[in-house]
Design a protein around this motif. Sequence first.
Motif, short mmCIF file in Angstrom:
data_model
loop_
_atom_site.label_atom_id
_atom_site.label_comp_id
_atom_site.label_asym_id
_atom_site.label_seq_id
_atom_site.Cartn_x
_atom_site.Cartn_y
_atom_site.Cartn_z
N ILE A 155 9.21 -9.79 -0.56
CA ILE A 155 9.23 -8.48 0.09
C ILE A 155 10.51 -8.35 0.88
CG2 ILE A 155 6.72 -8.20 0.25
CD1 ILE A 155 7.01 -9.13 3.23
N ALA A 156 10.81 -7.14 1.29
CA ALA A 156 11.99 -6.89 2.12
C ALA A 156 11.64 -5.85 3.17
CB ALA A 156 13.16 -6.40 1.26
N VAL A 157 12.30 -5.92 4.31
CA VAL A 157 12.12 -4.91 5.34
C VAL A 157 12.49 -3.56 4.73
CG1 VAL A 157 13.01 -4.06 7.54
CG2 VAL A 157 12.49 -6.49 7.26
N GLY A 158 11.63 -2.57 4.94
CA GLY A 158 11.85 -1.24 4.38
C GLY A 158 11.05 -0.96 3.12
N ASP A 159 10.49 -2.00 2.48
CA ASP A 159 9.63 -1.77 1.32
C ASP A 159 8.48 -0.86 1.73
OD1 ASP A 159 11.16 -3.49 -0.20
OD2 ASP A 159 9.64 -5.07 -0.35
N GLN A 160 8.11 0.07 0.84
CA GLN A 160 6.99 0.99 1.11
C GLN A 160 6.02 0.94 -0.05
OE1 GLN A 160 8.19 4.48 3.94
NE2 GLN A 160 9.16 4.80 1.98
N TRP A 161 4.72 1.02 0.30
CA TRP A 161 3.66 1.00 -0.70
C TRP A 161 2.71 2.15 -0.43
CZ3 TRP A 161 2.96 -4.11 2.05
CH2 TRP A 161 3.95 -5.02 1.69
N GLU A 162 2.33 2.86 -1.47
CA GLU A 162 1.32 3.91 -1.36
C GLU A 162 -0.04 3.26 -1.59
OE1 GLU A 162 2.32 7.02 -4.08
OE2 GLU A 162 4.15 7.53 -2.98
N GLU A 163 -0.92 3.38 -0.64
CA GLU A 163 -2.24 2.76 -0.70
C GLU A 163 -3.29 3.74 -0.22
OE1 GLU A 163 -2.97 -0.04 -2.01
OE2 GLU A 163 -1.05 -1.08 -2.10
N PHE A 164 -4.53 3.32 -0.22
CA PHE A 164 -5.59 4.09 0.39
C PHE A 164 -6.51 3.13 1.12
CE2 PHE A 164 -7.72 2.89 -3.49
CZ PHE A 164 -9.04 2.73 -3.13
N VAL A 165 -7.25 3.67 2.05
CA VAL A 165 -8.20 2.89 2.84
C VAL A 165 -9.58 3.50 2.62
CG1 VAL A 165 -8.82 2.09 5.14
CG2 VAL A 165 -6.41 2.43 4.54
N ASN A 166 -10.54 2.68 2.27
CA ASN A 166 -11.91 3.15 2.08
C ASN A 166 -12.56 3.31 3.44
OD1 ASN A 166 -14.54 3.70 1.46
ND2 ASN A 166 -14.83 1.91 0.14
N CYS A 167 -12.85 4.52 3.81
CA CYS A 167 -13.45 4.80 5.11
C CYS A 167 -14.95 5.06 5.01
CB CYS A 167 -12.73 5.99 5.77
SG CYS A 167 -11.01 5.60 6.11
N GLY A 168 -15.54 4.68 3.89
CA GLY A 168 -16.98 4.83 3.70
C GLY A 168 -17.36 6.20 3.18
N CYS A 169 -18.56 6.28 2.63
CA CYS A 169 -19.12 7.54 2.12
C CYS A 169 -18.15 8.28 1.20
CB CYS A 169 -19.54 8.43 3.28
SG CYS A 169 -20.83 7.70 4.28
#
Length: 129
Positions: free
Chosen positions: A70-84
């Motif tokens: 990895i390197a400083v500045g790397d970006q990743w598109e993710e999601f977080v499961n917040c339930g329901c």
Amino acid sequence: MGRSGKRKPNLTDPSTVADQASRVVVSFRSPEADPDTDGGWWIADSDWLREKMTESTYLRYLRWAHAGPIAVGDQWEEFVNCGCASPEDVVLRVERIDGGSSIGSETTIELVSRKAMVADGDNSADEQF
């Protein structure tokens, strides 16, 4: 989230990664928020979202999904499961790397809001610690 198609899965086993960082600081923000200002923020800086992101299962997922260099500045598109069935999209950005240059099974991942980093004046992703 702006890209068509699926991301190629990372098949790297985190336990096999060489030069593992001891700690990686990763900021999170809404995909709609400007990463370099503290305006336009929404749910992505809420306590309950941070709670979900710091659960051991989510941190384990990040180690597997992003195992390797990895390197400083790397970006990743993710999601977080917040339930329901209510996932929240987030953009994760590598802000600091302590020791090593890769995410592996022994790497501690610290999550902070990008808004807090900008407000603190710590918005330079050019430094590696």
